[in-house]
Design an enzyme around this catalytic site. Structure first.
Site, PDB file in Angstrom:
ATOM      1  N   LYS A 168       0.822  -1.219   0.000  1.00 48.84           N
ATOM      2  CA  LYS A 168       0.000   0.000   0.000  1.00 48.84           C
ATOM      3  C   LYS A 168       0.846   1.255   0.000  1.00 48.84           C
ATOM      4  O   LYS A 168       0.442   2.268  -0.559  1.00 48.84           O
ATOM      5  CB  LYS A 168      -0.997   0.005   1.165  1.00 48.84           C
TER       6      LYS A 168
ATOM      7  N   LYS B 238      -4.259  -9.998  -6.245  1.00 49.20           N
ATOM      8  CA  LYS B 238      -5.596 -10.309  -5.726  1.00 49.20           C
ATOM      9  C   LYS B 238      -6.621  -9.290  -6.218  1.00 49.20           C
ATOM     10  O   LYS B 238      -6.290  -8.130  -6.474  1.00 49.20           O
ATOM     11  CB  LYS B 238      -5.591 -10.405  -4.201  1.00 49.20           C
TER      12      LYS B 238
ATOM     13  N   LYS C  24     -10.903  -4.170  -3.897  1.00 54.82           N
ATOM     14  CA  LYS C  24     -11.896  -3.133  -4.180  1.00 54.82           C
ATOM     15  C   LYS C  24     -11.283  -1.782  -4.503  1.00 54.82           C
ATOM     16  O   LYS C  24     -11.916  -0.953  -5.135  1.00 54.82           O
ATOM     17  CB  LYS C  24     -12.954  -2.989  -3.092  1.00 54.82           C
TER      18      LYS C  24
HETATM   19  P1  ATP Z   1      -8.696  -2.836  -0.193  1.00 52.91           P
HETATM   20  O1  ATP Z   1      -8.570  -2.839  -1.677  1.00 52.91           O
HETATM   21  O2  ATP Z   1      -9.284  -1.590   0.365  1.00 52.91           O
HETATM   22  O3  ATP Z   1      -7.480  -3.311   0.518  1.00 52.91           O
HETATM   23  P2  ATP Z   1      -9.866  -5.433  -0.187  1.00 52.91           P
HETATM   24  O4  ATP Z   1     -10.773  -5.683  -1.331  1.00 52.91           O
HETATM   25  O5  ATP Z   1      -8.507  -6.003  -0.235  1.00 52.91           O
HETATM   26  O6  ATP Z   1      -9.806  -3.896   0.105  1.00 52.91           O
HETATM   27  P3  ATP Z   1     -10.480  -5.859   2.602  1.00 52.91           P
HETATM   28  O7  ATP Z   1     -11.471  -4.948   3.198  1.00 52.91           O
HETATM   29  O8  ATP Z   1      -9.041  -5.617   2.894  1.00 52.91           O
HETATM   30  O9  ATP Z   1     -10.665  -5.986   1.032  1.00 52.91           O
HETATM   31  O10 ATP Z   1     -10.832  -7.336   3.023  1.00 52.91           O
HETATM   32  C1  ATP Z   1     -12.078  -7.811   3.486  1.00 52.91           C
HETATM   33  C2  ATP Z   1     -12.064  -9.299   3.575  1.00 52.91           C
HETATM   34  O11 ATP Z   1     -12.086  -9.842   2.255  1.00 52.91           O
HETATM   35  C3  ATP Z   1     -10.801  -9.873   4.229  1.00 52.91           C
HETATM   36  O12 ATP Z   1     -11.184 -10.975   5.033  1.00 52.91           O
HETATM   37  C4  ATP Z   1      -9.957 -10.303   3.088  1.00 52.91           C
HETATM   38  O13 ATP Z   1      -9.104 -11.347   3.433  1.00 52.91           O
HETATM   39  C5  ATP Z   1     -11.001 -10.735   2.080  1.00 52.91           C
HETATM   40  N1  ATP Z   1     -10.539 -10.555   0.702  1.00 52.91           N
HETATM   41  C6  ATP Z   1     -10.188  -9.395   0.122  1.00 52.91           C
HETATM   42  N2  ATP Z   1      -9.845  -9.575  -1.149  1.00 52.91           N
HETATM   43  C7  ATP Z   1      -9.977 -10.903  -1.384  1.00 52.91           C
HETATM   44  C8  ATP Z   1      -9.760 -11.734  -2.520  1.00 52.91           C
HETATM   45  N3  ATP Z   1      -9.363 -11.223  -3.661  1.00 52.91           N
HETATM   46  N4  ATP Z   1      -9.993 -13.050  -2.409  1.00 52.91           N
HETATM   47  C9  ATP Z   1     -10.424 -13.575  -1.248  1.00 52.91           C
HETATM   48  N5  ATP Z   1     -10.647 -12.855  -0.136  1.00 52.91           N
HETATM   49  C10 ATP Z   1     -10.431 -11.543  -0.185  1.00 52.91           C
END
Ligand code: ATP
Ligand code: LTN
Length: 336
Positions: A118, A200, A203
């Site tokens: 990040k 990965k 969002k």
């Molecule tokens: P950001 O982009 O703001 O980091 P993010 O999409 O990575 O957001 P988080 O809010 O960090 O999502 O994660 C919420 C939950 O979703 C966590 O338990 C995380 O492990 C899970 N998660 C996030 N992205 C994935 C993915 N691509 N596959 C599976 N699980 C995910």
């Protein structure tokens, strides 16, 4: 009855309202939360304090938070069974977060890969909160004496740090915190970007084609799957090096319940075009009832407010108890 409830293990998890919820969040995290609600005492939160580690536009941040709340209800979080609240409504999180900052080492935080990722991505705003984010996350978990924390595999490192912080504090004083275990689902643990399947699905990704949102229209979902990056082999088989196809197979398996062998058989002799269309259709069908429920919840602001207010009240009662204990052990003078 009351006793049986007390004997259940405690689960805590949270998700950031940092953008629209993705298929990765849904398959990797939310769907599992829903299925755990009977067997465990679950507490869930929207981690909005974590979200401001990346600059947010106020109106959009507010909207994302309310939408995420409604969407989680639509996914099946039942606020009667599982207190579900907004992190900033329970100030004990910020308070214990600060305290735990003082029990977390600079070196430990420096090793966190999410911080490295990040800070590279937001090089103009490498703020202290981004760095200390894992101790706030530890506070979230430890306040509720959680036994288990369901997260995607990307959060495993943060959870290990939370365990270390808990152990350290317990060792310095006396047993105070339950040391939490990660609870990582076998399927859907990591859904990858459709455009770059080595990264990965996230969002906050700028490339919206890589990311399917739970609230995307059927047309958008289909378009994104049709454009998904695969390889030049034209063979639906789960194999090392075929990241794009592996990811699509993982998604298809998650939404249909089919295993990889039967997916390979189903698409034997067919090209990627047919496969991608089938994945798109299966995802659209899977998300349709969730989208419908979301539209009902988001239209009822009074109900949403009632749920998050009551969720915060229930969470607060538990969190305060832990925080008081921690402060007493450290030697803070009670206000009386
Ligand atoms: P950001 O982009 O703001 O980091 P993010 O999409 O990575 O957001 P988080 O809010 O960090 O999502 O994660 C919420 C939950 O979703 C966590 O338990 C995380 O492990 C899970 N998660 C996030 N992205 C994935 C993915 N691509 N596959 C599976 N699980 C995910
Ligand atoms: N850091 C997590 C979100 C999060 C969380 C938590 C998850 C904040 N607090 C406590 C589990 C337990 C993330 O970015 N996925």
């Amino acid at each position: 009855m009351e006793n049986a409830e007390q004997q259940k293990k405690v689960i805590f998890s949270a998700i950031q309202p940092s953008g629209s919820i993705t298929l990765g969040n849904y398959l990797g995290a939310l769907r599992n939360w829903v299925s755990l609600q009977d067997e465990y005492r679950c507490i869930f939160a929207l981690a909005d304090l974590h979200t401001i580690t990346v600059r947010q536009e106020p109106a959009k941040f507010r909207k994302n938070t309310l939408e995420a709340y409604a969407l989680l209800l639509a996914c099946g979080i039942d606020p009667e069974k599982s207190p579900f609240f907004i992190q900033s409504h329970v100030s004990a999180h910020a308070e214990l977060g600060w305290i735990l900052d003082c029990y977390t080492q600079f070196g430990e935080l420096s090793r966190m890969t999410q911080f490295k990722d990040k800070s590279a991505k937001h090089a103009d705003n490498v703020n202290a909160g981004l760095f200390t984010y894992p101790s706030l996350m530890a506070a979230d978990i430890l306040l509720y004496q959680a036994d288990l924390v369901p997260v995607g595999v990307d959060q495993k490192q943060h959870l290990e740090l939370a365990r270390n912080i808990a152990d350290r504090f317990n060792g310095l004083y006396s047993p105070t915190f339950t040391v939490p275990d990660p609870y990582i689902p076998k399927t859907g643990a990591k859904i990858m970007s459709l455009q770059d399947p080595t990264k990965k699905m996230s969002k906050s990704d700028e490339n919206i084609n890589g990311c399917v949102y739970v609230l995307d229209t059927p047309d958008d979902i289909m378009r994104k799957f049709r454009r998904a990056v695969t390889d030049s082999q034209a063979c639906v088989r789960y194999e090392e090096g075929k990241d794009g196809v592996n990811n699509l197979m993982g998604i298809y398996s998650c939404v249909t319940g089919k295993d990889f062998a039967s997916i390979e058989a189903e698409f034997q002799g067919k090209g990627y075009g047919d496969f991608k269309t089938a994945v798109g259709e299966a995802v659209i069908q899977h998300l349709q009832p969730v989208q419908e429920r979301f539209r009902q919840y988001i239209a009822d602001k009074a109900y949403l407010e009632k749920c998050y207010r009551e969720g915060a009240e229930k969470a607060e009662a538990i969190a305060r108890r832990t925080l008081s204990k921690v402060m007493r052990k450290i030697g803070f003078v009670p206000r009386g």
